[in-house]
Scaffold this motif. Structure first.
Motif, PDB file in Angstrom:
ATOM      1  N   PHE A 120       0.816  -1.216   0.000  1.00  0.00           N
ATOM      2  CA  PHE A 120       0.000   0.000   0.000  1.00  0.00           C
ATOM      3  C   PHE A 120       0.848   1.263   0.000  1.00  0.00           C
ATOM      4  CE2 PHE A 120      -3.036  -2.799   2.444  1.00  0.00           C
ATOM      5  CZ  PHE A 120      -4.092  -2.731   1.547  1.00  0.00           C
ATOM      6  N   LEU A 121       0.260   2.346  -0.493  1.00  0.00           N
ATOM      7  CA  LEU A 121       0.689   3.693  -0.178  1.00  0.00           C
ATOM      8  C   LEU A 121      -0.308   4.210   0.855  1.00  0.00           C
ATOM      9  CD1 LEU A 121       1.615   5.269  -3.630  1.00  0.00           C
ATOM     10  CD2 LEU A 121       3.153   4.370  -1.879  1.00  0.00           C
ATOM     11  N   ASP A 122       0.204   4.875   1.877  1.00  0.00           N
ATOM     12  CA  ASP A 122      -0.601   5.234   3.042  1.00  0.00           C
ATOM     13  C   ASP A 122      -0.474   6.732   3.330  1.00  0.00           C
ATOM     14  OD1 ASP A 122      -2.064   5.156   5.344  1.00  0.00           O
ATOM     15  OD2 ASP A 122      -0.817   3.698   6.384  1.00  0.00           O
ATOM     16  N   PRO A 123      -1.517   7.526   3.102  1.00  0.00           N
ATOM     17  CA  PRO A 123      -1.408   8.971   3.299  1.00  0.00           C
ATOM     18  C   PRO A 123      -1.225   9.354   4.764  1.00  0.00           C
ATOM     19  CG  PRO A 123      -3.681   8.373   2.888  1.00  0.00           C
ATOM     20  CD  PRO A 123      -2.866   7.135   2.661  1.00  0.00           C
ATOM     21  N   GLU A 124      -0.440  10.406   5.002  1.00  0.00           N
ATOM     22  CA  GLU A 124      -0.233  10.937   6.342  1.00  0.00           C
ATOM     23  C   GLU A 124      -1.246  12.042   6.620  1.00  0.00           C
ATOM     24  OE1 GLU A 124       1.686   9.909   8.657  1.00  0.00           O
ATOM     25  OE2 GLU A 124       2.957   8.496   7.577  1.00  0.00           O
ATOM     26  N   GLY A 200      -0.689  16.194  16.004  1.00  0.00           N
ATOM     27  CA  GLY A 200      -0.135  14.861  15.848  1.00  0.00           C
ATOM     28  C   GLY A 200      -0.180  14.495  14.379  1.00  0.00           C
ATOM     29  N   ILE A 201       0.492  13.417  14.023  1.00  0.00           N
ATOM     30  CA  ILE A 201       0.507  12.974  12.632  1.00  0.00           C
ATOM     31  C   ILE A 201       0.403  11.456  12.600  1.00  0.00           C
ATOM     32  CG2 ILE A 201       3.049  12.985  12.650  1.00  0.00           C
ATOM     33  CD1 ILE A 201       2.932  13.609   9.629  1.00  0.00           C
ATOM     34  N   GLY A 202      -0.359  10.930  11.660  1.00  0.00           N
ATOM     35  CA  GLY A 202      -0.491   9.478  11.576  1.00  0.00           C
ATOM     36  C   GLY A 202      -1.284   9.061  10.356  1.00  0.00           C
ATOM     37  N   GLU A 203      -1.533   7.751  10.257  1.00  0.00           N
ATOM     38  CA  GLU A 203      -2.314   7.207   9.160  1.00  0.00           C
ATOM     39  C   GLU A 203      -3.721   6.902   9.647  1.00  0.00           C
ATOM     40  OE1 GLU A 203       0.368   4.999  10.323  1.00  0.00           O
ATOM     41  OE2 GLU A 203       1.736   6.488   9.476  1.00  0.00           O
ATOM     42  N   ARG A 246       4.963  10.696   1.015  1.00  0.00           N
ATOM     43  CA  ARG A 246       4.320   9.429   0.667  1.00  0.00           C
ATOM     44  C   ARG A 246       4.879   8.337   1.569  1.00  0.00           C
ATOM     45  NH1 ARG A 246       6.985   6.836  -4.773  1.00  0.00           N
ATOM     46  NH2 ARG A 246       9.150   7.345  -4.334  1.00  0.00           N
ATOM     47  N   LYS A 247       4.004   7.520   2.059  1.00  0.00           N
ATOM     48  CA  LYS A 247       4.403   6.430   2.945  1.00  0.00           C
ATOM     49  C   LYS A 247       3.970   5.107   2.337  1.00  0.00           C
ATOM     50  CE  LYS A 247       4.360   4.950   7.742  1.00  0.00           C
ATOM     51  NZ  LYS A 247       4.097   5.402   9.123  1.00  0.00           N
TER      52      LYS A 247
END
Length: 319
Positions: A120-124, A200-203, A246-247
């Motif tokens: 997957f690509l996982d948006p932040e 904060g930051i996360g998926e 991009r993650k």
């Protein structure tokens, strides 16, 4: 005549069975460990648990997720690198394992493992607590500028993509803010909820529960464009802060895993991503499927590492 026909039919039946068994993939081990540096409830932990739950029905193998903390992921990477190359142990990859290698130079880095699969690509996503006085990303930035030293932002471990994204955001906004790192998204979440951090930051995977409970508010996505599942959420870029990251999420193995095992994982991943229930789940979490088998995953990882070196030099983190 009847006996001849019987033997002919029997021969045909055996031939068909031989072809069927030749095409079938019998996974060589009955139990697979999926290792992550993420704390329980963190993004990678959730990804591995959800993904393996689907894989178990396709691969007919049992899975166990192991959380090995410490060293910003280096401890977990080293543990997997020492594992047997028989398909029994893998590491849940994200950009963190590349960044930790570049910044911390641990004894075993990302290149001590063999990239096997990108899934997957996982948006932040940038978020704050639901009862925060800051309603927009601009509000948080304005507060930080007007109150030096009073604003704090949370992030995952020091070498993570999330930490780098927050550093880039502070630079793009022209504000100096202490960014506090943790060993996983779950620990960071506590700090946001109790008001220790303004941001904060996360998926979505690790934020979903608190979002549905009305405990947090999303302020921005760090994707290039708005997310299909969250069309109302503006990008940071739209709000005047040119930060796009991009993650990826995937798996890496000890070196020396045979080609047939790598192929079995690629085939299984493609099947799992087509399962209606799982497709509904990862679509809800705004994950973008991008299955890359071992050769493509190796190329992707090499290119991503080169891009990361360039970004770190621009940020002054590498010479």
């Amino acid at each position: 005549m009847q006996i001849s026909r019987l033997f002919a039919a029997l021969g045909l039946s055996l031939a068909v069975c031989s072809v069927t068994f030749a095409q079938a993939i019998n996974y060589p081990v009955s139990r697979v460990s999926l290792v992550t540096h993420s704390s329980p409830g963190g993004g990678t932990d959730v990804f591995l648990r959800d993904f393996s739950k689907q894989l178990s029905t396709v691969m007919k193998t049992s899975f166990a997720v192991e959380n090995i903390r410490g060293g910003s992921g280096a401890t977990a990477v080293a543990a997997v690198a020492k594992g047997a190359p028989d398909g029994s142990i893998f590491y849940g990859t994200t950009p963190t394992y590349i960044q930790t290698t570049l910044l911390s130079k641990p004894p075993v880095g990302y290149d001590g493992l063999d990239p096997m699969l990108i899934v997957f690509l996982d948006p932040e996503l940038i978020y704050t607590r639901a009862d925060s006085p800051h309603k927009t990303l601009a509000d948080v930035i304005a507060f930080a500028k007007a109150n030096p030293g009073k604003s704090r932002w949370g992030a995952s471990n020091p070498a993570s993509l999330e930490r780098i994204a927050m550093e880039r955001l502070s630079r793009a906004a022209g504000v100096k803010v202490p960014i506090v790192s943790h060993d996983g998204g779950a620990d960071q979440m506590i700090g946001v909820l109790n008001g220790t951090y303004d941001l904060g930051i996360g998926e979505m995977q690790e934020l979903q529960g608190q979002l549905e409970a009305g405990k947090i508010r999303l302020l921005a996505t760090l994707s290039e464009t708005r997310l299909q599942g969250l069309p109302q959420l503006p990008t940071a870029k739209e709000q005047g802060f040119n930060v796009v990251v991009r993650k990826f999420r995937g798996l890496a193995s000890p070196k020396g895993v045979p080609d047939n095992i790598a192929k079995a994982w690629e085939d299984a991943a493609r099947k799992v991503l087509e399962l209606p229930a799982y497709k509904a789940e990862y679509t809800r979490e705004n994950l973008t499927p991008m299955v890359l088998g071992r050769e493509a995953a190796r190329k992707f990882t090499t290119e991503f590492a080169a891009e990361t070196v360039t970004s770190f030099k621009e940020l002054g983190l590498l010479k």
